[in-house]
Design a protein around this motif. Structure first.
Motif, PDB file in Angstrom:
ATOM      1  N   LEU A 189       0.600  -1.174   0.401  1.00  0.00           N
ATOM      2  CA  LEU A 189      -0.122   0.520   0.135  1.00  0.00           C
ATOM      3  C   LEU A 189       0.828   0.849  -0.168  1.00  0.00           C
ATOM      4  CD1 LEU A 189      -3.317   0.730   2.471  1.00  0.00           C
ATOM      5  CD2 LEU A 189      -1.513   2.563   1.493  1.00  0.00           C
ATOM      6  N   PHE A 190       1.171   1.724  -1.251  1.00  0.00           N
ATOM      7  CA  PHE A 190       1.543   3.261  -1.053  1.00  0.00           C
ATOM      8  C   PHE A 190       0.346   4.534  -0.870  1.00  0.00           C
ATOM      9  CE2 PHE A 190       4.739   1.605  -4.386  1.00  0.00           C
ATOM     10  CZ  PHE A 190       5.642   0.729  -3.763  1.00  0.00           C
ATOM     11  N   PRO A 191       0.984   4.786  -0.137  1.00  0.00           N
ATOM     12  CA  PRO A 191       0.404   6.067   0.728  1.00  0.00           C
ATOM     13  C   PRO A 191       0.923   7.663  -0.317  1.00  0.00           C
ATOM     14  CG  PRO A 191       1.757   4.764   2.562  1.00  0.00           C
ATOM     15  CD  PRO A 191       2.068   4.355   1.279  1.00  0.00           C
ATOM     16  N   GLY A 192      -0.648   8.239   0.443  1.00  0.00           N
ATOM     17  CA  GLY A 192      -0.410   9.612  -0.402  1.00  0.00           C
ATOM     18  C   GLY A 192       0.559  10.389   0.376  1.00  0.00           C
ATOM     19  N   ARG A 193       0.324  11.807  -0.484  1.00  0.00           N
ATOM     20  CA  ARG A 193       1.568  13.164   0.329  1.00  0.00           C
ATOM     21  C   ARG A 193       0.938  13.215   1.718  1.00  0.00           C
ATOM     22  NH1 ARG A 193       3.102  18.161   1.811  1.00  0.00           N
ATOM     23  NH2 ARG A 193       0.961  18.506   1.103  1.00  0.00           N
ATOM     24  N   THR A 194       1.387  13.414   2.740  1.00  0.00           N
ATOM     25  CA  THR A 194       1.216  13.575   3.814  1.00  0.00           C
ATOM     26  C   THR A 194       0.766  12.857   5.083  1.00  0.00           C
ATOM     27  OG1 THR A 194      -1.079  13.906   3.995  1.00  0.00           O
ATOM     28  CG2 THR A 194       0.130  15.985   3.035  1.00  0.00           C
ATOM     29  N   GLU A 195       0.736  11.720   3.745  1.00  0.00           N
ATOM     30  CA  GLU A 195      -0.001  10.485   5.218  1.00  0.00           C
ATOM     31  C   GLU A 195       1.103   9.178   5.827  1.00  0.00           C
ATOM     32  OE1 GLU A 195      -3.988  10.221   2.179  1.00  0.00           O
ATOM     33  OE2 GLU A 195      -1.795   8.320   2.109  1.00  0.00           O
ATOM     34  N   TYR A 196       0.757   8.238   6.385  1.00  0.00           N
ATOM     35  CA  TYR A 196       1.337   7.808   7.520  1.00  0.00           C
ATOM     36  C   TYR A 196       0.543   6.465   7.867  1.00  0.00           C
ATOM     37  CZ  TYR A 196      -2.470   9.812   9.501  1.00  0.00           C
ATOM     38  OH  TYR A 196      -2.753  10.587   9.633  1.00  0.00           O
ATOM     39  N   PHE A 212      -8.659  -5.374   3.850  1.00  0.00           N
ATOM     40  CA  PHE A 212      -7.997  -5.990   3.349  1.00  0.00           C
ATOM     41  C   PHE A 212      -7.675  -7.564   4.201  1.00  0.00           C
ATOM     42  CE2 PHE A 212      -6.839  -2.851   0.542  1.00  0.00           C
ATOM     43  CZ  PHE A 212      -6.987  -3.830  -1.396  1.00  0.00           C
ATOM     44  N   ALA A 213      -7.983  -7.362   4.977  1.00  0.00           N
ATOM     45  CA  ALA A 213      -6.941  -9.112   5.933  1.00  0.00           C
ATOM     46  C   ALA A 213      -8.824  -9.907   6.514  1.00  0.00           C
ATOM     47  CB  ALA A 213      -7.356  -8.402   7.771  1.00  0.00           C
ATOM     48  N   ALA A 214      -9.865  -9.244   6.313  1.00  0.00           N
ATOM     49  CA  ALA A 214     -11.061 -10.114   5.958  1.00  0.00           C
ATOM     50  C   ALA A 214     -11.629 -10.827   4.095  1.00  0.00           C
ATOM     51  CB  ALA A 214     -12.222  -9.378   6.613  1.00  0.00           C
ATOM     52  N   GLU A 215     -10.502 -10.435   3.426  1.00  0.00           N
ATOM     53  CA  GLU A 215     -10.932 -10.663   2.149  1.00  0.00           C
ATOM     54  C   GLU A 215      -9.369 -11.510   1.917  1.00  0.00           C
ATOM     55  OE1 GLU A 215     -12.963 -10.389  -0.473  1.00  0.00           O
ATOM     56  OE2 GLU A 215     -14.148  -8.967   0.227  1.00  0.00           O
ATOM     57  N   GLY A 216      -8.688 -12.193   3.012  1.00  0.00           N
ATOM     58  CA  GLY A 216      -7.043 -12.873   2.968  1.00  0.00           C
ATOM     59  C   GLY A 216      -6.490 -12.341   2.560  1.00  0.00           C
ATOM     60  N   PHE A 217      -5.847 -11.306   2.684  1.00  0.00           N
ATOM     61  CA  PHE A 217      -4.402 -10.059   2.070  1.00  0.00           C
ATOM     62  C   PHE A 217      -4.074  -9.502   3.351  1.00  0.00           C
ATOM     63  CE2 PHE A 217      -7.019 -10.708  -1.599  1.00  0.00           C
ATOM     64  CZ  PHE A 217      -5.807 -10.855  -2.169  1.00  0.00           C
ATOM     65  N   HIS A 218      -2.340  -9.965   3.290  1.00  0.00           N
ATOM     66  CA  HIS A 218      -2.051  -9.117   4.433  1.00  0.00           C
ATOM     67  C   HIS A 218      -2.101  -8.101   3.470  1.00  0.00           C
ATOM     68  CE1 HIS A 218       0.226 -12.196   6.975  1.00  0.00           C
ATOM     69  NE2 HIS A 218      -0.570 -13.363   6.427  1.00  0.00           N
ATOM     70  N   VAL A 219      -1.799  -6.579   4.345  1.00  0.00           N
ATOM     71  CA  VAL A 219      -0.939  -5.288   3.859  1.00  0.00           C
ATOM     72  C   VAL A 219       0.121  -5.236   4.115  1.00  0.00           C
ATOM     73  CG1 VAL A 219      -1.702  -2.827   4.006  1.00  0.00           C
ATOM     74  CG2 VAL A 219      -3.063  -5.049   3.825  1.00  0.00           C
ATOM     75  N   LEU A 220       1.179  -3.803   3.593  1.00  0.00           N
ATOM     76  CA  LEU A 220       2.487  -3.369   4.503  1.00  0.00           C
ATOM     77  C   LEU A 220       2.338  -2.451   3.858  1.00  0.00           C
ATOM     78  CD1 LEU A 220       5.035  -4.244   5.401  1.00  0.00           C
ATOM     79  CD2 LEU A 220       6.337  -5.050   3.479  1.00  0.00           C
ATOM     80  N   THR A 221       2.964  -1.584   4.055  1.00  0.00           N
ATOM     81  CA  THR A 221       2.502   0.191   3.894  1.00  0.00           C
ATOM     82  C   THR A 221       4.250   0.674   4.433  1.00  0.00           C
ATOM     83  OG1 THR A 221       1.434   1.876   3.507  1.00  0.00           O
ATOM     84  CG2 THR A 221       1.065   0.378   5.544  1.00  0.00           C
ATOM     85  N   ILE A 222       3.967   2.016   4.162  1.00  0.00           N
ATOM     86  CA  ILE A 222       5.433   2.947   4.693  1.00  0.00           C
ATOM     87  C   ILE A 222       5.028   4.801   4.711  1.00  0.00           C
ATOM     88  CG2 ILE A 222       5.360   2.953   2.001  1.00  0.00           C
ATOM     89  CD1 ILE A 222       8.689   2.748   2.415  1.00  0.00           C
ATOM     90  N   ASP A 223       5.811   4.796   5.278  1.00  0.00           N
ATOM     91  CA  ASP A 223       6.108   6.338   5.770  1.00  0.00           C
ATOM     92  C   ASP A 223       7.150   6.861   4.374  1.00  0.00           C
ATOM     93  OD1 ASP A 223       4.111   6.243   8.175  1.00  0.00           O
ATOM     94  OD2 ASP A 223       5.722   6.424   9.556  1.00  0.00           O
ATOM     95  N   TRP A 224       6.765   6.950   3.840  1.00  0.00           N
ATOM     96  CA  TRP A 224       8.120   7.535   3.060  1.00  0.00           C
ATOM     97  C   TRP A 224       8.695   8.610   3.585  1.00  0.00           C
ATOM     98  CZ3 TRP A 224       6.950   4.260  -0.994  1.00  0.00           C
ATOM     99  CH2 TRP A 224       5.913   4.601  -1.511  1.00  0.00           C
ATOM    100  N   ARG A 225       9.443   9.158   2.696  1.00  0.00           N
ATOM    101  CA  ARG A 225      10.658   9.983   3.720  1.00  0.00           C
ATOM    102  C   ARG A 225      10.242  11.341   3.481  1.00  0.00           C
ATOM    103  NH1 ARG A 225      15.409  10.040  -0.046  1.00  0.00           N
ATOM    104  NH2 ARG A 225      15.820   7.244   0.361  1.00  0.00           N
ATOM    105  N   GLY A 226      10.424  11.735   4.473  1.00  0.00           N
ATOM    106  CA  GLY A 226      10.049  13.633   4.943  1.00  0.00           C
ATOM    107  C   GLY A 226       8.481  13.580   5.289  1.00  0.00           C
TER     108      GLY A 226
END
Length: 322
Positions: A48-55, A66-80
């Motif tokens: 999951l690639f977030p937008g600007r200002t997100e976390y 997504f977990a209820a649909e059977g998926f793991h999620v891996l997301t990130i705080d972009w630099r800055g």
């Protein structure tokens, strides 16, 4: 190497067992990632690639669906942004030296997939600025079976004279040592914290607005203000460059609110019209954050994306065995 990082589980409201980690990009910047677990017999992992200002906490409810649909999620705080290393002394400024630097963050996120032993196939879901980062990553061979986008930043919504002025000001400012200065009409402080719900550009759902606002008011370190002139120039240049690329050979499902006022809807429509096997869904009455509209809309979009990801994975397996 992954190290435990702070994670605000109560504010995220995601699936049980979510964890956050610090990791380093190749240039040494410290990033934060979060793993939202799915079931043991999972259908893969959504990057999951977030937008600007997100976390990472912002997508807890999405990850729960997504977990209820059977998926793991891996997301990130972009630099800055988020709890990742900020780029300037004024930590409220959204800044990046080069838009290409975000691809270093993508590489670190992919390394974390293996470090955490997450299930494959991988799938991409990218929002707003994450949509620009994601499209560039796909053009460079991001190893995903399917892709989904919500309000992707393939263009920034500006009217003719404003766009011309933005190009000129951001270009000259970056070259005159003023690249760190806030872009015109922006400044410090989170949009969520300083804006009333009525007439906002993000969502028509009050509960989702309160969910997002509570995160940045209770944990101010998550908040980010306006972009720098350097970020603006880099973003405009990246959108122009992306518009010249052919569509990636990855099945794609994209979403756009009918009342989109942040990214350029015409650019999204044009890209999706030329994407073989791509489909654009318009959320009637939706604003920029279609995954932050009401719970029923979010659940419907996630269910459609999950079906799309499963179908994409099956097609990839069939092609590999042919």
């Amino acid at each position: 190497m992954l190290e435990p990082a702070p994670f605000h589980a109560a504010l995220a409201n995601g699936p049980e067992g979510a964890r956050a980690f610090w990791l380093r990009a190749e240039d040494g910047l410290r990033l934060r990632i979060a793993h939202y677990p799915g079931p043991e017999a999972a259908g893969g992992t959504v990057l999951l690639f977030p937008g600007r200002t997100e976390y990472v906490e912002k997508y807890g409810r999405v990850a729960r669906d997504f977990a209820a649909e059977g998926f793991h999620v891996l997301t990130i705080d972009w630099r800055g942004q988020g709890l990742a290393d900020r780029m300037l002394e004024d930590v409220q400024t959204g800044h990046v030296h080069l838009f290409a630097d975000y691809q270093k963050d993508v590489a670190a996120l992919l390394d974390a997939v293996d470090m955490l032993g997450l299930p494959r196939p991988l799938h991409l879901l990218a929002h707003s600025m994450g949509g620009a980062i994601g499209l560039r990553a796909l053009s460079r061979g991001l190893p995903v079976a399917g892709a989904g986008f919500t309000a992707p930043m393939w263009g920034i919504r500006m009217f003719g004279p404003v766009r011309t002025a933005a190009w000129a000001l951001s270009w000259s400012g970056a070259r005159m040592g003023m690249g760190h200065v806030y872009a015109p009409s922006t400044g410090p402080g989170s949009y969520l914290a300083r804006t009333a719900f009525e007439g906002n550009l993000l969502t028509t759902d009050r509960d989702s607005w309160d969910y997002m606002r509570r995160q940045v008011t209770e944990v101010p370190d998550l908040a980010l203000g306006g972009p720098s002139l350097r970020w603006l120039h880099e973003a405009l240049a990246e959108c122009r460059s992306l518009s010249r690329l052919p569509a990636p050979g990855v099945p794609c499902l994209a979403y756009l609110g009918s009342n989109e006022r942040v990214v350029d809807p015409a650019r999204v429509r044009a890209r999706m019209a030329d994407w073989p096997g791509g489909r654009l869904e318009v959320i009637r009455g939706g604003e920029h954050e279609v995954l932050m509209e009401n719970a029923a809309t979010r659940a419907r979009i996630v269910a459609q994306l999950a079906a799309h990801f499963r179908q994409s994975a099956e097609a990839a397996r069939a092609q590999a065995s042919a």
